[in-house]
Design an enzyme around this catalytic site. Structure first.
Site, PDB file in Angstrom:
ATOM      1  N   ASP A 184      22.264  33.228  24.430  1.00 12.84           N
ATOM      2  CA  ASP A 184      20.872  32.781  24.389  1.00 12.84           C
ATOM      3  C   ASP A 184      20.841  31.301  24.734  1.00 12.84           C
ATOM      4  OD1 ASP A 184      21.425  31.272  21.951  1.00 12.84           O
ATOM      5  OD2 ASP A 184      21.265  33.183  20.873  1.00 12.84           O
ATOM      6  N   LYS A 207      16.459  35.690  26.104  1.00 13.31           N
ATOM      7  CA  LYS A 207      16.006  36.699  25.161  1.00 13.31           C
ATOM      8  C   LYS A 207      14.852  36.166  24.336  1.00 13.31           C
ATOM      9  CE  LYS A 207      19.006  35.505  21.277  1.00 13.31           C
ATOM     10  NZ  LYS A 207      20.051  35.939  20.357  1.00 13.31           N
ATOM     11  N   ARG A 209      13.226  37.105  20.433  1.00 10.01           N
ATOM     12  CA  ARG A 209      13.336  37.906  19.214  1.00 10.01           C
ATOM     13  C   ARG A 209      11.951  38.274  18.698  1.00 10.01           C
ATOM     14  NH1 ARG A 209      18.230  38.404  16.813  1.00 10.01           N
ATOM     15  NH2 ARG A 209      19.892  36.994  17.481  1.00 10.01           N
TER      16      ARG A 209
END
Length: 333
Positions: A184, A207, A209
């Site tokens: 990340d 990414k 979350r």
């Protein structure tokens, strides 16, 4: 990484001042560290009462000593932290001259800031407890976030396992077309250091979350060239292995030849081992900052020792020398 002091010289100094003690979570690592220093771990009795309370008593005089207490914050984390606090308190009350808390894996390191209202900053709380118990110094390794160093009121020596991990990868992947991949954006700086050490290009996984569901990753894509290359996916820790496994799947789907996962701390909680068994990962490289249970010792997991690094740091602290020089100032986040 020796600074020129022989084991016999360290042993002679140790009889006068330096004493090394191990909590129950780090006995193997502590014995290995002691071997590098040419000394033996000090005698300490640590046990639990029937109601779960912990008791500690040192079996020899510690008055005027430079005491180092090695205890990693492995599961059960709260018990390991409390055990270390009790050992430090006992040393303080027994007139140890200086007490260093050696914490290979720092518990609660991911709770280093407030993401939402009414949340604690638990990493700061752990630092406060170590300080209150009587620790004059903190020695730790590959913190999840560099700001944790500012939570402790005394000196903090931040070690890194990158030289050990990098050397293993260099040897095992010699002659292959490598690319270092950050899982990340937050790990890009760590990946950059590894890429520089290996002389390899850098890529990272983007990414996001979920804000409502822990550990759920909503979007992933590869930024960088990985097609036909061996990818080294580097992180500070592997906990449930969700991030590493999904990252490996994305890399293989993007044309990677092979994926090696590397991290300093192998926590391996919950479904981690089952996920790693079935993941498209050729090798998982971690260090012994955390003990590995027998049921976690699968073929693809390789454990490297950081005992030499910890021993060099303890030696430097004991002699009031520079710890950063051990790593050529590459140990800062």
């Amino acid at each position: 990484m020796s600074n020129g002091v022989t084991p016999k010289q360290v042993e002679a100094l140790g009889r006068r001042h330096l004493m090394l003690f191990a909590g129950r979570a780090s006995k193997e690592l502590a014995n290995e560290v002691a071997g590098h220093l040419g000394i033996e771990c000090g005698s300490v009795e640590v046990r639990d009462f029937a109601n779960g309370e912990t008791y500690a008593r040192f079996g020899e005089s510690v008055r005027g000593t430079d005491a180092f207490v090695i205890q990693t914050h492995s599961a059960p984390v709260n018990e390991r932290i409390m055990e270390q606090l009790i050992m430090i308190d006992a040393l303080k009350r027994a007139s140890a001259k200086r007490i260093s808390a050696v914490v290979p894996y720092y518990g609660y390191s991911r709770q280093d800031k407030k993401g939402r209202g009414r949340e604690p900053i638990s990493a700061k709380l752990v630092a406060d407890m170590l300080d209150t118990a009587g620790a004059d110094r903190l020695i730790t390794m590959d913190l999840h976030s560099g700001q944790i160093q500012g939570f402790f009121d005394g000196p903090v020596d931040h070690l890194t396992a990158m030289p050990v991990l990098g050397e293993h990868i260099r040897t095992s992947c010699e002659g292959r077309d490598l690319v270092v991949v950050a899982p990340d954006a937050g790990r890009v700086r760590t990946a950059e250091k590894m890429a520089g050490q290996l002389g390899a290009p850098l890529a990272f996984l983007h990414k996001r979350r979920s804000r409502s569901e822990a550990h759920k990753i909503e979007v992933r894509e590869v930024v960088g060239e990985v097609d036909g290359r061996q990818c080294v996916l580097i992180d500070d820790m592997i906990d449930t292995a969700g991030t590493i496994v999904q990252g490996a799947e994305v890399l293989m789907a993007s044309g990677a030849e092979r994926v090696t996962a590397a991290a300093t701390h192998g926590i391996f909680s919950g479904p981690a081992i089952d996920r790693l068994k079935n993941a498209p990962i050729g090798e998982v490289v971690v260090t012994n900052t955390l003990p590995l249970a027998e049921d976690q010792r699968i073929d693809k997991i390789r454990v490297l020792s950081v005992a030499g690094i910890v021993a060099d740091a303890i030696r430097a602290v004991f002699e009031d020398a520079s710890v950063s020089e051990i790593f050529n100032d590459q140990n800062q986040l």
